[in-house]
Design a protein around this motif. Structure first.
Motif, short mmCIF file in Angstrom:
data_model
loop_
_atom_site.label_atom_id
_atom_site.label_comp_id
_atom_site.label_asym_id
_atom_site.label_seq_id
_atom_site.Cartn_x
_atom_site.Cartn_y
_atom_site.Cartn_z
N GLU A 30 40.83 16.55 -12.51
CA GLU A 30 41.21 17.41 -13.31
C GLU A 30 40.50 18.81 -13.00
O GLU A 30 40.83 19.77 -13.04
CB GLU A 30 40.60 17.16 -14.85
CG GLU A 30 40.95 18.05 -16.09
CD GLU A 30 42.45 18.49 -16.07
OE1 GLU A 30 42.61 19.66 -16.64
OE2 GLU A 30 42.99 17.58 -15.82
N LEU A 31 38.93 18.69 -12.72
CA LEU A 31 38.24 19.91 -12.31
C LEU A 31 38.92 20.62 -10.94
O LEU A 31 39.10 21.82 -10.98
CB LEU A 31 36.97 19.35 -11.66
CG LEU A 31 36.08 20.55 -11.44
CD1 LEU A 31 35.63 21.65 -12.31
CD2 LEU A 31 34.61 20.01 -10.57
N VAL A 32 39.46 19.78 -9.98
CA VAL A 32 40.07 20.41 -8.89
C VAL A 32 41.27 21.07 -9.28
O VAL A 32 41.68 22.30 -8.65
CB VAL A 32 40.20 19.51 -7.71
CG1 VAL A 32 41.13 20.00 -6.51
CG2 VAL A 32 38.89 19.03 -7.23
N SER A 33 42.21 20.45 -10.29
CA SER A 33 43.36 20.85 -10.66
C SER A 33 43.06 22.38 -11.28
O SER A 33 43.89 23.44 -10.86
CB SER A 33 43.98 19.99 -11.47
OG SER A 33 44.43 19.08 -10.92
N ARG A 34 41.97 22.50 -12.16
CA ARG A 34 41.78 23.66 -13.02
C ARG A 34 41.33 24.70 -12.01
O ARG A 34 42.05 25.85 -11.98
CB ARG A 34 40.67 23.46 -13.96
CG ARG A 34 41.12 22.77 -15.37
CD ARG A 34 40.14 22.87 -16.31
NE ARG A 34 38.83 22.50 -15.77
CZ ARG A 34 38.33 21.32 -16.09
NH1 ARG A 34 39.26 20.40 -16.81
NH2 ARG A 34 37.12 21.09 -15.96
N GLU A 35 40.58 24.64 -10.91
CA GLU A 35 40.11 25.37 -9.84
C GLU A 35 41.40 25.78 -8.87
O GLU A 35 41.57 27.13 -8.47
CB GLU A 35 39.16 24.72 -9.00
CG GLU A 35 37.66 24.64 -9.62
CD GLU A 35 36.97 26.00 -9.82
OE1 GLU A 35 37.07 26.90 -9.25
OE2 GLU A 35 36.67 26.09 -11.22
N THR A 36 42.06 24.96 -8.61
CA THR A 36 43.35 25.31 -7.88
C THR A 36 44.27 26.00 -8.65
O THR A 36 44.82 27.09 -8.07
CB THR A 36 44.25 24.04 -7.37
OG1 THR A 36 43.63 23.33 -6.62
CG2 THR A 36 45.37 24.35 -6.66
N ALA A 37 44.42 25.92 -10.04
CA ALA A 37 45.29 27.15 -10.80
C ALA A 37 44.65 28.23 -10.81
O ALA A 37 45.20 29.35 -10.80
CB ALA A 37 45.55 26.25 -12.16
N ALA A 38 43.35 28.34 -11.04
CA ALA A 38 42.65 29.64 -10.89
C ALA A 38 42.80 30.36 -9.85
O ALA A 38 43.09 31.53 -9.59
CB ALA A 38 41.17 29.25 -11.59
N GLN A 39 42.65 29.62 -8.70
CA GLN A 39 42.92 30.41 -7.37
C GLN A 39 44.33 30.76 -7.01
O GLN A 39 44.78 32.07 -6.66
CB GLN A 39 42.28 29.52 -6.14
CG GLN A 39 40.91 29.16 -6.27
CD GLN A 39 40.58 28.29 -4.99
OE1 GLN A 39 41.34 27.73 -4.55
NE2 GLN A 39 39.20 28.14 -4.84
N GLY A 40 45.25 30.09 -7.72
CA GLY A 40 46.40 30.64 -7.53
C GLY A 40 46.85 31.86 -8.42
O GLY A 40 47.49 32.88 -7.82
N GLU A 41 46.25 31.87 -9.50
CA GLU A 41 46.30 33.06 -10.40
C GLU A 41 45.60 34.43 -9.66
O GLU A 41 46.15 35.55 -9.61
CB GLU A 41 45.62 33.03 -11.67
CG GLU A 41 46.56 31.99 -12.51
CD GLU A 41 45.82 31.78 -13.73
OE1 GLU A 41 44.66 32.35 -14.17
OE2 GLU A 41 46.08 30.78 -14.59
#
Length: 77
Positions: A30-41
């Protein structure tokens, strides 16, 4: 299999250990998923800024830069 405090060989202890590991992995996923989404933005924002800069550079080349490039170099060159 080696035992920790003599209890990890029991089926219940193994299940508890596996559940703990699964919980840990789920939290990290979940942490990695949130970080990946933030980096995508951030990537989308950076690409938009880059496109703006490229557009500005192109407009500058079409307007002012050719006139500057056509000028003779200063006497000290």
């Amino acid at each position: 299999m080696s035992s920790r405090a003599g209890q990890s060989d029991t089926p219940n202890a193994r299940i508890v250990e596996l559940e703990c590991r699964l919980t840990f992995l789920e939290e990290n996923l979940e942490l990695v998923s949130r970080e990946t989404a933030a980096q995508g933005e951030q990537l989308v924002q950076l690409l938009a800024r880059m496109e703006t800069l490229v557009s500005s550079l192109r407009q500058g080349r079409e307007g002012e830069l050719p006139a500057v490039l056509d000028e003779a170099p200063p006497p000290h060159h």
